[in-house]
Design a protein around this motif. Sequence first.
Motif, PDB file in Angstrom:
ATOM      1  N   TYR A  63       0.873  -1.178   0.000  1.00 16.33           N
ATOM      2  CA  TYR A  63       0.000   0.000   0.000  1.00 16.33           C
ATOM      3  C   TYR A  63       0.906   1.222   0.000  1.00 16.33           C
ATOM      4  O   TYR A  63       1.954   1.220   0.641  1.00 16.33           O
ATOM      5  CB  TYR A  63      -0.888   0.004   1.248  1.00 16.33           C
ATOM      6  CG  TYR A  63      -1.882  -1.128   1.279  1.00 16.33           C
ATOM      7  CD1 TYR A  63      -3.170  -0.959   0.778  1.00 16.33           C
ATOM      8  CD2 TYR A  63      -1.527  -2.367   1.798  1.00 16.33           C
ATOM      9  CE1 TYR A  63      -4.081  -2.010   0.799  1.00 16.33           C
ATOM     10  CE2 TYR A  63      -2.429  -3.418   1.813  1.00 16.33           C
ATOM     11  CZ  TYR A  63      -3.707  -3.226   1.320  1.00 16.33           C
ATOM     12  OH  TYR A  63      -4.603  -4.265   1.348  1.00 16.33           O
ATOM     13  N   PRO A  64       0.491   2.288  -0.680  1.00 15.36           N
ATOM     14  CA  PRO A  64       1.383   3.441  -0.834  1.00 15.36           C
ATOM     15  C   PRO A  64       1.764   4.099   0.488  1.00 15.36           C
ATOM     16  O   PRO A  64       2.849   4.661   0.609  1.00 15.36           O
ATOM     17  CB  PRO A  64       0.600   4.414  -1.723  1.00 15.36           C
ATOM     18  CG  PRO A  64      -0.747   3.826  -1.935  1.00 15.36           C
ATOM     19  CD  PRO A  64      -0.746   2.420  -1.456  1.00 15.36           C
ATOM     20  N   ALA A  65       0.892   4.041   1.495  1.00 15.57           N
ATOM     21  CA  ALA A  65       1.211   4.748   2.750  1.00 15.57           C
ATOM     22  C   ALA A  65       2.229   3.989   3.607  1.00 15.57           C
ATOM     23  O   ALA A  65       2.699   4.516   4.611  1.00 15.57           O
ATOM     24  CB  ALA A  65      -0.057   4.979   3.561  1.00 15.57           C
ATOM     25  N   LEU A  66       2.544   2.746   3.218  1.00 16.49           N
ATOM     26  CA  LEU A  66       3.375   1.911   4.089  1.00 16.49           C
ATOM     27  C   LEU A  66       4.847   1.969   3.699  1.00 16.49           C
ATOM     28  O   LEU A  66       5.190   2.110   2.528  1.00 16.49           O
ATOM     29  CB  LEU A  66       2.886   0.460   4.035  1.00 16.49           C
ATOM     30  CG  LEU A  66       1.406   0.248   4.355  1.00 16.49           C
ATOM     31  CD1 LEU A  66       1.077  -1.231   4.385  1.00 16.49           C
ATOM     32  CD2 LEU A  66       1.018   0.913   5.674  1.00 16.49           C
ATOM     33  N   HIS A  67       5.708   1.836   4.696  1.00 13.02           N
ATOM     34  CA  HIS A  67       7.152   1.888   4.458  1.00 13.02           C
ATOM     35  C   HIS A  67       7.841   0.802   5.273  1.00 13.02           C
ATOM     36  O   HIS A  67       7.304   0.358   6.279  1.00 13.02           O
ATOM     37  CB  HIS A  67       7.706   3.257   4.858  1.00 13.02           C
ATOM     38  CG  HIS A  67       7.043   4.376   4.133  1.00 13.02           C
ATOM     39  ND1 HIS A  67       7.381   4.741   2.849  1.00 13.02           N
ATOM     40  CD2 HIS A  67       6.020   5.177   4.501  1.00 13.02           C
ATOM     41  CE1 HIS A  67       6.585   5.729   2.460  1.00 13.02           C
ATOM     42  NE2 HIS A  67       5.759   6.011   3.430  1.00 13.02           N
ATOM     43  N   ASP A  68       9.055   0.437   4.838  1.00 16.68           N
ATOM     44  CA  ASP A  68       9.808  -0.535   5.616  1.00 16.68           C
ATOM     45  C   ASP A  68      10.190   0.055   6.972  1.00 16.68           C
ATOM     46  O   ASP A  68      10.213  -0.647   7.972  1.00 16.68           O
ATOM     47  CB  ASP A  68      11.090  -0.939   4.864  1.00 16.68           C
ATOM     48  CG  ASP A  68      10.761  -1.786   3.649  1.00 16.68           C
ATOM     49  OD1 ASP A  68       9.732  -2.499   3.684  1.00 16.68           O
ATOM     50  OD2 ASP A  68      11.515  -1.722   2.661  1.00 16.68           O
ATOM     51  N   THR A  70       6.868  -3.699  14.240  1.00 19.35           N
ATOM     52  CA  THR A  70       7.220  -2.420  13.632  1.00 19.35           C
ATOM     53  C   THR A  70       8.620  -2.469  13.018  1.00 19.35           C
ATOM     54  O   THR A  70       8.964  -1.644  12.185  1.00 19.35           O
ATOM     55  CB  THR A  70       7.102  -1.283  14.678  1.00 19.35           C
ATOM     56  OG1 THR A  70       7.031  -0.059  13.977  1.00 19.35           O
ATOM     57  CG2 THR A  70       8.261  -1.280  15.646  1.00 19.35           C
ATOM     58  N   ARG A  71       9.418  -3.438  13.427  1.00 17.37           N
ATOM     59  CA  ARG A  71      10.762  -3.573  12.844  1.00 17.37           C
ATOM     60  C   ARG A  71      10.835  -4.798  11.948  1.00 17.37           C
ATOM     61  O   ARG A  71      11.833  -5.522  11.923  1.00 17.37           O
ATOM     62  CB  ARG A  71      11.833  -3.629  13.948  1.00 17.37           C
ATOM     63  CG  ARG A  71      11.846  -2.398  14.796  1.00 17.37           C
ATOM     64  CD  ARG A  71      13.184  -2.059  15.437  1.00 17.37           C
ATOM     65  NE  ARG A  71      12.993  -0.842  16.224  1.00 17.37           N
ATOM     66  CZ  ARG A  71      12.806  -0.814  17.543  1.00 17.37           C
ATOM     67  NH1 ARG A  71      12.869  -1.935  18.244  1.00 17.37           N
ATOM     68  NH2 ARG A  71      12.592   0.327  18.161  1.00 17.37           N
ATOM     69  N   VAL A  96       3.766   0.258   8.762  1.00 15.77           N
ATOM     70  CA  VAL A  96       4.844  -0.633   8.349  1.00 15.77           C
ATOM     71  C   VAL A  96       4.375  -1.512   7.194  1.00 15.77           C
ATOM     72  O   VAL A  96       3.267  -2.057   7.246  1.00 15.77           O
ATOM     73  CB  VAL A  96       5.244  -1.573   9.516  1.00 15.77           C
ATOM     74  CG1 VAL A  96       6.471  -2.380   9.154  1.00 15.77           C
ATOM     75  CG2 VAL A  96       5.463  -0.796  10.775  1.00 15.77           C
ATOM     76  N   ARG A  97       5.246  -1.686   6.226  1.00 20.38           N
ATOM     77  CA  ARG A  97       4.903  -2.599   5.136  1.00 20.38           C
ATOM     78  C   ARG A  97       4.681  -3.999   5.707  1.00 20.38           C
ATOM     79  O   ARG A  97       5.480  -4.481   6.502  1.00 20.38           O
ATOM     80  CB  ARG A  97       6.060  -2.633   4.126  1.00 20.38           C
ATOM     81  CG  ARG A  97       5.579  -2.798   2.701  1.00 20.38           C
ATOM     82  CD  ARG A  97       6.686  -3.005   1.703  1.00 20.38           C
ATOM     83  NE  ARG A  97       7.691  -1.942   1.585  1.00 20.38           N
ATOM     84  CZ  ARG A  97       7.481  -0.736   1.046  1.00 20.38           C
ATOM     85  NH1 ARG A  97       6.311  -0.404   0.582  1.00 20.38           N
ATOM     86  NH2 ARG A  97       8.459   0.137   0.978  1.00 20.38           N
ATOM     87  N   GLY A  98       3.553  -4.584   5.329  1.00 24.05           N
ATOM     88  CA  GLY A  98       3.268  -5.939   5.804  1.00 24.05           C
ATOM     89  C   GLY A  98       2.270  -6.010   6.943  1.00 24.05           C
ATOM     90  O   GLY A  98       1.947  -7.099   7.405  1.00 24.05           O
ATOM     91  N   VAL A  99       1.776  -4.858   7.413  1.00 30.55           N
ATOM     92  CA  VAL A  99       0.836  -4.925   8.541  1.00 30.55           C
ATOM     93  C   VAL A  99      -0.508  -4.250   8.249  1.00 30.55           C
ATOM     94  O   VAL A  99      -1.306  -4.065   9.177  1.00 30.55           O
ATOM     95  CB  VAL A  99       1.428  -4.324   9.843  1.00 30.55           C
ATOM     96  CG1 VAL A  99       2.765  -4.936  10.164  1.00 30.55           C
ATOM     97  CG2 VAL A  99       1.554  -2.827   9.760  1.00 30.55           C
ATOM     98  N   ALA A 155       4.651   8.907  15.214  1.00 29.54           N
ATOM     99  CA  ALA A 155       4.421   9.702  14.002  1.00 29.54           C
ATOM    100  C   ALA A 155       5.318   9.252  12.859  1.00 29.54           C
ATOM    101  O   ALA A 155       6.490   8.932  13.059  1.00 29.54           O
ATOM    102  CB  ALA A 155       4.669  11.172  14.306  1.00 29.54           C
ATOM    103  N   PRO A 156       4.745   9.220  11.657  1.00 35.38           N
ATOM    104  CA  PRO A 156       5.575   8.974  10.476  1.00 35.38           C
ATOM    105  C   PRO A 156       6.684  10.040  10.390  1.00 35.38           C
ATOM    106  O   PRO A 156       6.576  11.099  11.006  1.00 35.38           O
ATOM    107  CB  PRO A 156       4.588   9.121   9.310  1.00 35.38           C
ATOM    108  CG  PRO A 156       3.230   8.928   9.900  1.00 35.38           C
ATOM    109  CD  PRO A 156       3.330   9.414  11.319  1.00 35.38           C
ATOM    110  N   HIS A 157       7.722   9.756   9.645  1.00 35.56           N
ATOM    111  CA  HIS A 157       8.870  10.648   9.469  1.00 35.56           C
ATOM    112  C   HIS A 157       9.646  10.870  10.768  1.00 35.56           C
ATOM    113  O   HIS A 157      10.297  11.890  10.934  1.00 35.56           O
ATOM    114  CB  HIS A 157       8.441  12.000   8.879  1.00 35.56           C
ATOM    115  CG  HIS A 157       7.740  11.860   7.560  1.00 35.56           C
ATOM    116  ND1 HIS A 157       8.373  11.318   6.448  1.00 35.56           N
ATOM    117  CD2 HIS A 157       6.481  12.147   7.183  1.00 35.56           C
ATOM    118  CE1 HIS A 157       7.497  11.290   5.441  1.00 35.56           C
ATOM    119  NE2 HIS A 157       6.341  11.771   5.859  1.00 35.56           N
TER     120      HIS A 157
END
Length: 456
Positions: A122-127, A165-166, A327-330, A363-365
């Motif tokens: 999903y675009p909002a997710l990051h590693d 989260t990791r 997180v990517r994957g959740v 918070a993101p970032h």
Amino acid sequence: MRTKVTQVCEEQEASDDKPPPLTGGQEDVSNETGDPAGSSCAFPVSEELWQDWRWQMRNRIRTARQLSNLSPPTANLAGVSTAAGRFPLAITPYYASLIRRFDSGDPVFAMSVPQLQELVNYPALHDDPLEEDEDMPVPGLVHRYTDRALLISTTTCASYCRHCTRKRMAGHRESVISAARLRQVVAYLTEHPEVHDVIVSGGDPFTMATEQLEQVLSALRSVSSVEVVRIGTRVPVVLPMRVTDELVAMLRKYHPLYVNTHFNHPAELTAESAAACRRLVDAGVPMGNQSVLLRGVNDRAEVLEELFRGLVRNRVRPYYLYQCDLVRGVEHFRTPLSKGLSIMEYLRGRLSGIAIPTFVVDAPHGGGKIPLLPNYIISVSPTHTVLRNFEGMMVAYPEPCMQEGAVPPAQAEMPTVSDLANGRATKIQPAATGRHQRRSMRASHDLQETPAELTQ
Ligand SMILES: *Cc1c(COP(=O)(O)O)cnc(C)c1O
Ligand code: SF4
């Protein structure tokens, strides 16, 4: 004491001895007919081995095949091996024994068995949504807040949480911080005496050998400006037998030491996990708990109420309730923020304050943790702040030194919020709350018995 898994075997042999009914209405694994004898008996092991944490670590479920050996034949394990290829799978036999139903309606299953949904992007997710990697002056040491730092001491966990989260690092390569890296950490902390609190995290620090963990703690203690050490661990939940007397004896040498653990569901509060918490608290280690709000696992106020009550009974203070990170994957675990807020609304007034954690969004970032509360401030004027309580009563809180020209309180017939904000009324009271019922019962009781009579 027998193990849960071997209990399943014995119940099968006893056949018509039905286990207690389950919450979701589906069949219990041990009730499956046609389950070849022994298929749930992957761990017919002595009590002594079961209680040996190293045996538990060696015998973690690491593959889809090992998992299917434990599951009833009807269990839907499609995609487990594909998902586990992206994000590692490990479940201790102990934690696996808490699975009551092999489907994602079971909280322990949902938190530990890989799902294909983890692979959807999903675009909002990051590693690394918290941008921890950007805030590492030394690899493994996250320095985000001035006075605190977080040390990733190992990438190994006893069980890999699907909601971690990791996920970008936990378990991809199971390793422990090197002596050289630890020296760099000590050098950095020595140059930064403003850091008073170091969180030893991972991965899971309690999966390290006691001597390895002691090296980390004594290195941190060699820096005089480090006042408090905290350990973040899910071991009391997934591998409680690891909290041995030997571990606890080592930990006591490094006070003031806090442990934050990670219970998410009342099903995780077993006699074993309670005993692990007891050993830590009895050694003078204050314990806190950080839960993650997870869709389909604990996103019901009643479930969290039961969990938080249980934690306090075990002397573990609910500390944070986390909004699930981006997180990517959740994605399949994420809830809207409104869910957490409505749970907080439910808990306040119903649970004692020591059982209520702070609901936070990390918070993101890399913005850090942001606490969120339902809105208790209804209106603000220079003379009064209108507040709302858990029952929906609205009260005018008069500010100190009421400004000139403020209208003195006088009860309005049908007060509005504006009357409260301007001092024309002091409260708007919903009728028939439990509190008011108790008051009126007491009032009628007091008519019969005066306080003087009570003290005689
Ligand atoms: C959560 C966290 C801390 C600790 O925050 P507290 O609010 O003090 O518990 C410290 N550093 C990092 C990077 C964190 O994520
Ligand atoms: S124990 Fe903590 S670090 Fe390890 S997988 Fe679970 S959430 Fe992640």
